[in-house]
Design an enzyme around this catalytic site. Structure first.
Site, PDB file in Angstrom:
ATOM      1  N   ASP A  52       0.842  -1.185   0.000  1.00  0.00           N
ATOM      2  CA  ASP A  52       0.000   0.000   0.000  1.00  0.00           C
ATOM      3  C   ASP A  52       0.883   1.244   0.000  1.00  0.00           C
ATOM      4  OD1 ASP A  52      -3.217   0.359   0.757  1.00  0.00           O
ATOM      5  OD2 ASP A  52      -2.006   2.130   1.208  1.00  0.00           O
TER       6      ASP A  52
ATOM      7  N   ASP B  37       4.585   2.247  -4.015  1.00  0.00           N
ATOM      8  CA  ASP B  37       3.932   3.079  -5.025  1.00  0.00           C
ATOM      9  C   ASP B  37       3.865   2.252  -6.298  1.00  0.00           C
ATOM     10  OD1 ASP B  37       3.125   4.862  -6.970  1.00  0.00           O
ATOM     11  OD2 ASP B  37       4.690   6.352  -6.571  1.00  0.00           O
TER      12      ASP B  37
ATOM     13  N   TYR C 220     -10.337   8.345 -15.053  1.00  0.00           N
ATOM     14  CA  TYR C 220     -10.650   7.121 -14.324  1.00  0.00           C
ATOM     15  C   TYR C 220     -11.196   6.052 -15.261  1.00  0.00           C
ATOM     16  CZ  TYR C 220     -12.700   4.099 -10.729  1.00  0.00           C
ATOM     17  OH  TYR C 220     -13.016   3.032  -9.936  1.00  0.00           O
TER      18      TYR C 220
ATOM     19  N   PHE D 107     -19.389   0.806  -4.280  1.00  0.00           N
ATOM     20  CA  PHE D 107     -19.077   0.048  -3.068  1.00  0.00           C
ATOM     21  C   PHE D 107     -18.774   0.974  -1.891  1.00  0.00           C
ATOM     22  CE2 PHE D 107     -19.248  -3.638  -5.519  1.00  0.00           C
ATOM     23  CZ  PHE D 107     -19.054  -4.762  -4.722  1.00  0.00           C
TER      24      PHE D 107
END
Length: 253
Positions: free
Chosen positions: A36, A57, A159, A192
């Site tokens: 993470d 990263d 996105y 979600f």
């Protein structure tokens, strides 16, 4: 593929979909490495499930290589890779403040698409050298796209493009992995319960949930995790992107 005793890597595993997945895989007996961007959060989550937490990263090749080396040193070569790391900026091509900076678009592609490929390629390299399991498999990859890959809304150009790339990556990667005994699938979640959505007012969350045909609510991270488990365990699932959205089809806005 039987999960018990296998090494697994989950990117973005410190929160949301990744955390739920890491927890479920650990509960099934996997040795889980959580990668993470937030190293402290990764270590904290790993401590809860008995895994290892590593700062990473995913958009940086050197960072990914170092994280994979650390995960391998801790648990051995991974048989399972789940890519949940991602960013979801909302920005118009031409907004009130002017055009979208090119670096903002590139950052989204870098994390969501290039990040998925950066981990997948190293996973292929390591898994290809492993002994085949009784099923003939050497490994399985589960990437995360979004229904925005199909119905991107206003403000989601970066996105949607990044997640569309993940969908497009799935089949050719699975075809390449076939001769190696490596399967590749993708999950395309709808709306979600994530940290971003939980920050909205309760009324806004309920309104978003009611837009889902059935069940009329936000998806739960554990539902995503259960689909990951099913993909890992079902060796016939390969080269497929599975929508997990309650039949939601998003409008333009």
């Amino acid at each position: 593929m039987d999960i018990q005793g296998l090494a697994a890597i989950v990117t973005g595993g410190a929160s949301g979909l990744g955390a739920a997945t890491a927890g479920l895989l650990a509960a099934e007996g996997a040795k889980v490495a959580i990668l993470d961007y937030n190293a402290a959060a990764a270590e904290e989550m790993a401590a809860r499930i008995g895994g290892v937490g590593i700062g990473c990263d995913v958009s940086d090749g050197a960072s990914v290589a170092e994280a994979f080396a650390r995960a391998t040193a801790a648990h051995g070569p991974a048989r399972i890779l789940v890519n949940c790391a991602g960013v979801a900026p909302a920005q118009k091509i031409l907004g009130r403040s002017g055009v979208m900076p090119l670096e903002d678009f590139a950052r989204t592609i870098g994390v969501n698409l290039i990040g998925s490929f950066a981990t997948l390629r190293l996973f292929f390299e390591a898994a290809a050298g492993l002994e085949s399991l009784p099923t003939g498999e050497r490994g399985v990859v589960v990437n995360t796209a979004s229904i925005a890959a199909y119905e991107g809304q206003v403000g989601q150009t970066a996105y949607a493009a990044s997640k569309g790339g993940v969908v497009g990556l799935t089949l050719p990667a699975a075809r390449e992995g076939a001769s190696l005994g490596i399967r590749v699938c993708t999950i395309a979640p709808g709306i979600f319960e994530t940290a971003m959505l939980k920050g909205l007012p309760e009324a806004a969350q309920e309104s978003l949930g009611q837009s889902v045909p059935f069940p009329p609510r936000l998806g739960r991270p554990e539902e995503y995790a259960r689909l990951v488990r099913f993909i890992v365990e079902n060796e016939m699932l390969n080269g497929e992107t599975i929508r997990l959205d309650g039949a939601l089809r998003m409008g333009a806005r």
